[in-house]
Design a protein around this motif. Structure first.
Motif, PDB file in Angstrom:
ATOM      1  N   ARG A 137       0.820  -1.197   0.000  1.00 14.55           N
ATOM      2  CA  ARG A 137       0.000   0.000   0.000  1.00 14.55           C
ATOM      3  C   ARG A 137       0.864   1.262   0.000  1.00 14.55           C
ATOM      4  N   VAL A 138       0.371   2.283  -0.701  1.00 14.46           N
ATOM      5  CA  VAL A 138       1.015   3.594  -0.720  1.00 14.46           C
ATOM      6  C   VAL A 138      -0.074   4.602  -0.393  1.00 14.46           C
ATOM      7  N   LEU A 139       0.141   5.400   0.647  1.00 15.08           N
ATOM      8  CA  LEU A 139      -0.886   6.364   1.024  1.00 15.08           C
ATOM      9  C   LEU A 139      -0.549   7.736   0.444  1.00 15.08           C
ATOM     10  N   ILE A 140      -1.536   8.355  -0.171  1.00  9.51           N
ATOM     11  CA  ILE A 140      -1.326   9.630  -0.856  1.00  9.51           C
ATOM     12  C   ILE A 140      -2.140  10.714  -0.153  1.00  9.51           C
ATOM     13  N   TYR A 141      -1.442  11.657   0.462  1.00  8.68           N
ATOM     14  CA  TYR A 141      -2.084  12.744   1.200  1.00  8.68           C
ATOM     15  C   TYR A 141      -1.615  14.034   0.543  1.00  8.68           C
ATOM     16  N   MET A 142      -2.322  14.404  -0.519  1.00  6.99           N
ATOM     17  CA  MET A 142      -1.819  15.423  -1.436  1.00  6.99           C
ATOM     18  C   MET A 142      -2.901  16.428  -1.802  1.00  6.99           C
ATOM     19  N   PRO A 143      -2.489  17.615  -2.199  1.00  5.87           N
ATOM     20  CA  PRO A 143      -3.466  18.578  -2.722  1.00  5.87           C
ATOM     21  C   PRO A 143      -3.993  18.132  -4.082  1.00  5.87           C
ATOM     22  N   ASN A 144      -5.024  18.828  -4.550  1.00  4.27           N
ATOM     23  CA  ASN A 144      -5.629  18.476  -5.838  1.00  4.27           C
ATOM     24  C   ASN A 144      -4.764  19.011  -6.986  1.00  4.27           C
ATOM     25  N   THR A 145      -3.643  18.358  -7.206  1.00  3.54           N
ATOM     26  CA  THR A 145      -2.645  18.832  -8.159  1.00  3.54           C
ATOM     27  C   THR A 145      -2.157  17.654  -9.007  1.00  3.54           C
ATOM     28  N   PRO A 146      -1.454  17.937 -10.101  1.00  2.00           N
ATOM     29  CA  PRO A 146      -0.956  16.854 -10.949  1.00  2.00           C
ATOM     30  C   PRO A 146      -0.082  15.852 -10.190  1.00  2.00           C
ATOM     31  N   GLU A 147       0.597  16.309  -9.130  1.00  2.00           N
ATOM     32  CA  GLU A 147       1.471  15.407  -8.376  1.00  2.00           C
ATOM     33  C   GLU A 147       0.660  14.263  -7.759  1.00  2.00           C
ATOM     34  N   ALA A 148      -0.566  14.555  -7.322  1.00  2.00           N
ATOM     35  CA  ALA A 148      -1.422  13.501  -6.762  1.00  2.00           C
ATOM     36  C   ALA A 148      -1.752  12.477  -7.849  1.00  2.00           C
ATOM     37  N   VAL A 149      -2.028  12.979  -9.039  1.00  2.00           N
ATOM     38  CA  VAL A 149      -2.375  12.087 -10.152  1.00  2.00           C
ATOM     39  C   VAL A 149      -1.161  11.236 -10.544  1.00  2.00           C
ATOM     40  N   ILE A 150       0.007  11.875 -10.568  1.00  2.00           N
ATOM     41  CA  ILE A 150       1.235  11.134 -10.899  1.00  2.00           C
ATOM     42  C   ILE A 150       1.430  10.003  -9.892  1.00  2.00           C
ATOM     43  N   ALA A 151       1.218  10.312  -8.613  1.00  2.00           N
ATOM     44  CA  ALA A 151       1.405   9.297  -7.574  1.00  2.00           C
ATOM     45  C   ALA A 151       0.415   8.146  -7.751  1.00  2.00           C
ATOM     46  N   MET A 152      -0.837   8.482  -8.042  1.00  2.00           N
ATOM     47  CA  MET A 152      -1.857   7.434  -8.215  1.00  2.00           C
ATOM     48  C   MET A 152      -1.501   6.526  -9.396  1.00  2.00           C
ATOM     49  N   LEU A 153      -1.199   7.167 -10.526  1.00  2.00           N
ATOM     50  CA  LEU A 153      -0.909   6.384 -11.734  1.00  2.00           C
ATOM     51  C   LEU A 153       0.358   5.543 -11.569  1.00  2.00           C
ATOM     52  N   ALA A 154       1.327   6.087 -10.828  1.00  5.21           N
ATOM     53  CA  ALA A 154       2.573   5.334 -10.619  1.00  5.21           C
ATOM     54  C   ALA A 154       2.281   4.062  -9.829  1.00  5.21           C
ATOM     55  N   CYS A 155       1.410   4.171  -8.829  1.00  2.29           N
ATOM     56  CA  CYS A 155       1.031   2.978  -8.060  1.00  2.29           C
ATOM     57  C   CYS A 155       0.335   1.978  -8.979  1.00  2.29           C
ATOM     58  N   ALA A 156      -0.618   2.494  -9.753  1.00  4.81           N
ATOM     59  CA  ALA A 156      -1.370   1.599 -10.644  1.00  4.81           C
ATOM     60  C   ALA A 156      -0.425   0.902 -11.625  1.00  4.81           C
ATOM     61  N   ARG A 157       0.650   1.586 -11.997  1.00  6.73           N
ATOM     62  CA  ARG A 157       1.595   1.033 -12.965  1.00  6.73           C
ATOM     63  C   ARG A 157       2.343  -0.179 -12.428  1.00  6.73           C
ATOM     64  N   ILE A 158       2.684  -0.117 -11.142  1.00 10.05           N
ATOM     65  CA  ILE A 158       3.488  -1.218 -10.589  1.00 10.05           C
ATOM     66  C   ILE A 158       2.660  -2.170  -9.729  1.00 10.05           C
ATOM     67  N   GLY A 159       1.360  -1.955  -9.699  1.00 10.37           N
ATOM     68  CA  GLY A 159       0.499  -2.867  -8.945  1.00 10.37           C
ATOM     69  C   GLY A 159       0.509  -2.624  -7.449  1.00 10.37           C
ATOM     70  N   ALA A 160       0.995  -1.427  -7.039  1.00  9.36           N
ATOM     71  CA  ALA A 160       0.873  -1.056  -5.619  1.00  9.36           C
ATOM     72  C   ALA A 160      -0.546  -0.528  -5.410  1.00  9.36           C
ATOM     73  N   ILE A 161      -1.069  -0.709  -4.225  1.00  5.95           N
ATOM     74  CA  ILE A 161      -2.455  -0.299  -3.942  1.00  5.95           C
ATOM     75  C   ILE A 161      -2.436   1.105  -3.367  1.00  5.95           C
ATOM     76  N   HIS A 162      -3.011   2.079  -4.082  1.00  6.83           N
ATOM     77  CA  HIS A 162      -2.980   3.430  -3.502  1.00  6.83           C
ATOM     78  C   HIS A 162      -4.182   3.668  -2.605  1.00  6.83           C
ATOM     79  N   SER A 163      -3.945   4.512  -1.618  1.00  6.47           N
ATOM     80  CA  SER A 163      -5.048   4.935  -0.776  1.00  6.47           C
ATOM     81  C   SER A 163      -4.911   6.437  -0.616  1.00  6.47           C
ATOM     82  N   VAL A 164      -5.781   7.171  -1.310  1.00  2.93           N
ATOM     83  CA  VAL A 164      -5.699   8.630  -1.261  1.00  2.93           C
ATOM     84  C   VAL A 164      -6.535   9.104  -0.074  1.00  2.93           C
ATOM     85  N   VAL A 165      -5.954   9.984   0.716  1.00  3.26           N
ATOM     86  CA  VAL A 165      -6.695  10.581   1.823  1.00  3.26           C
ATOM     87  C   VAL A 165      -6.860  12.065   1.515  1.00  3.26           C
ATOM     88  N   PHE A 166      -8.100  12.512   1.488  1.00  2.00           N
ATOM     89  CA  PHE A 166      -8.439  13.905   1.192  1.00  2.00           C
ATOM     90  C   PHE A 166      -7.599  14.845   2.061  1.00  2.00           C
TER      91      PHE A 166
END
Ligand code: PRX
Length: 630
Positions: A137-166
């Motif tokens: 698991r990778v937890l993403i605690y980020m503003p609504n910015t491209p960096e959050a999207v990059i982090a999400m997609l990077a997890c999806a790319r390697i099969g890590a499970i993302h968990s975004v926290v508002f």
């Protein structure tokens, strides 16, 4: 796999071309016909849609249903990030803008598909190098910015499970989620921007990870540029810059987990809703494309949600990128520096599809027509609504003032759990303000009594979904009993715990929740979560929280609070309690009203009777109460 019949359904793409005039009622019959056809061959329908996407290996079977567990595209191998990026590069979209970021200061950044691919690929490899493996698991605690999207997609790319926290959640809310998901890496930023202020995220994240040795690294997007990183911290862009390899997209099983997103339920502990790769991908892909009538090549699309919520996951990030669209990310408040900001941006970017929540519309109504009227909104073609019922007055205003009586309003009812739209008011069917609409193709929705008997038209009952759909939740992280409960409230069916009624034409209207969950400005908040935040204040013994109707937010939070013996109630104390809630849970959960009481009404077994408090507060008859308490 189901029959490979050439359903007329697939002509829908032509039928709903956005060049067509929006308000053509002629398509009303065709929805019914197409929906009926979709029910005849559900698996064939989904197989056809899935085959528009890339699979490393095709599935053997569309659906395997062992109540209450479903598997979709069984045996299929794919990768969601590959479908969002690599596949679009192959289609020649390298130089097309994927993410259009803009904030309340009107600073913008445009990121093309090519650039996004480079960033995501390198960041994914960097995560790998930090030791993140498939299933971690990778937890993403980020503003609504491209960096959050990059982090999400990077997890999806390697099969890590993302968990975004508002990012609007504070320390305790973050800790609860970290404790449950046990991420190896937490990704954060120094701050987010809102209402002219910089709101700290880094210190919150630092203090949240302190107690958890399983968090190996804190990755920090150093937006200020001058923050000194600690030993176990890595810079977000540093990692990208120093990385010269692009991680290949992992060949994932269709049923491999994709993400966990926490949402509120009846108990104080939020539920980690688990989605998997294949079904979620297919569901969000097609609902984005069809439900908003998107001309995917040319349209500019803006969903005003935050990536921290399911609407952001499905309809800012995954759905639009799967379709090769340009998706806008907005960081900031909707009415800052002035209530014209959103309309100014619609004008500047020639936004075609605009998707927001009724609470925002009601807020803009209060500011008056003059703000939207200052701007040219003629680019708009479709207006979406999500998160809570859109009341007819707000509908009317949205339709007239924002849509210029040209744009259909597509209301969309769905949940964190459903992953994709389930009910909607189809753009080319007749409009019915106040209704959430009719089901997406193949999805069987009904209004039933406790035993699952279908109710006659215009009777209030429980909303249910009668059969599995591709992007449904697969489980509740670490808590299968809680997952199974969704399918046990009304045995055999999925129960979202919404009250609803259906009219003669099959249009469903949503009347509220059946559990102790509030909907405050489109945010789902558990009363128990707010109560436990309130009792963190040293002067408080216990509290009970209810929702009251609110003209703008839909519901407002009222808290009844019992103080420790000898503590004097005061206005300052109310402020302190509010501050406590803000610190432990976040600004969205702060009570609008606090009332000090001597004691709380309870059942014999000691359960707080919130319904009694609610009935009293809203001036309901005692007669009503007895049935409520039944
Ligand atoms: O009560 C329904 C309400 O929001 C709940 C789902 O909340 P969440 O999982 O946070 O997802 C919100 C965004 C999809 C539902 O159980 N809800 C959502 N959309 C609508 C709605 N109520 C009425 N009309 C809607 N369009």
């Amino acid at each position: 796999m189901g029959k490979d019949k050439d359903l007329n359904l697939f002509k829908l793409n032509e039928v709903i071309l956005p060049k067509e005039e929006c308000k053509k009622r002629a398509y009303f019959e065709s929805y019914e016909e197409l929906y009926r056809q979709s029910l005849e061959d559900k698996e064939g329908f989904w197989a056809k849609i899935a085959s528009e996407l890339h699979w490393f290996r095709k599935w053997d079977k569309v659906l395997e249903w062992k109540y209450p567990y479903a598997k979709w595209f069984v045996g299929g191998k794919t990768n969601l990030c590959y479908n969002c990026l690599d596949r679009n590069l192959e289609k020649g979209l390298r130089n097309k803008v994927a993410l259009l970021y803009v904030n309340e200061r009107e600073e913008e950044r445009k990121i093309t598909y090519g650039e996004l691919y480079e960033h995501v690929g390198r960041f994914a490899q960097a995560l790998r190098d930090l030791g993140v493996e498939k299933g971690d698991r990778v937890l993403i605690y980020m503003p609504n910015t491209p960096e959050a999207v990059i982090a999400m997609l990077a997890c999806a790319r390697i099969g890590a499970i993302h968990s975004v926290v508002f990012a609007g959640f504070s320390r305790d809310a973050l800790k609860t989620r970290i404790e449950d998901a046990k991420p190896k890496v937490v990704i954060t930023a120094t701050h987010t921007i809102r209402r002219g202020k910089e709101i700290d995220l880094l210190n919150t994240a630092r203090s949240a990870v302190e107690d958890y040795p399983f968090v190996k690294y804190l990755v920090v997007w150093n937006r200020k540029g001058n923050v000194e990183l600690k030993e176990n911290e890595r810079g977000f862009y540093q990692l990208i810059k120093e990385q010269n390899r692009i991680a290949p997209a992992e060949v994932l099983d269709s049923e491999d987990p994709l993400f966990i997103l926490y949402t509120s339920g009846t108990t104080g502990k939020p539920k980690g809703i688990l989605h998997s790769v294949g079904g979620y991908m297919v569901g969000t892909y097609i609902t984005t494309k069809w439900n908003f009538n998107v001309d995917t090549q040319n349209d500019v699309y803006w969903c005003t949600a935050d990536v921290g919520w399911i609407t952001g996951h499905s309809y800012i990030v995954y759905g639009p990128l799967l379709n090769g669209m340009t998706t806008i990310l907005y960081e900031g408040a909707p009415n800052y520096p002035d209530p014209g900001i959103w309309w100014r941006l619609v004008q500047r970017y020639r936004v075609n599809i605009f998707y927001t929540a009724p609470t925002a519309i009601r807020m803009f109504m209060r500011y008056g027509e003059e703000y939207p009227k200052k701007y040219d909104l003629s680019s708009l073609k479709v207006l979406g609504s999500v998160g809570e019922p859109i009341n007819p007055e707000a509908w009317e205003w949205y339709y007239r003032i924002i849509g210029g009586e040209r744009c259909p309003i597509v209301d969309t009812w769905w949940q964190t759990e459903t992953g994709m739209h389930i009910l909607l008011t189809w753009a080319h069917t007749k409009a019915k303000p106040g209704y959430a609409g009719r089901p997406f193709f193949t999805v069987e929705v009904d209004v039933v009594d406790k035993n699952g008997n279908s109710l006659p038209p215009n009777h209030v009952g429980l909303l249910v979904i009668k059969a599995p759909w591709p992007s449904m939740l697969r489980n509740v992280w670490g808590n299968p009993e809680r997952y199974e409960k969704y399918w046990n409230i009304v045995p055999g069916y999925y129960c979202p715990e919404d009250l609803a009624s259906k009219d003669e034409e099959g249009f469903i209207t949503i009347l509220g929740r059946t559990d102790d969950v509030l909907n405050v400005a489109g945010h789902r908040i558990g009363t128990a979560e707010v109560e436990s935040a309130i009792i963190e204040h040293p002067s408080v013994v216990e509290s009970a929280v209810i929702g009251k109707p609110d003209d703008i937010k839909g519901q407002r939070i009222k808290a009844f609070v019992v103080l420790k013996l000898g503590v004097k109630p005061s206005g300052e104390l109310k402020e302190e309690i509010r501050k406590t809630v803000r610190e432990v849970l976040g600004p969205i959960a702060v009570p609008d009203e606090i009332e000090f009481v001597e004691k709380l009404p309870k059942t014999r077994s000691g359960k707080i009777m919130r319904r009694l408090l609610r009935a009293k507060e809203l001036g309901m008859e005692v007669g009503d109460l007895s049935t409520l308490e039944d």
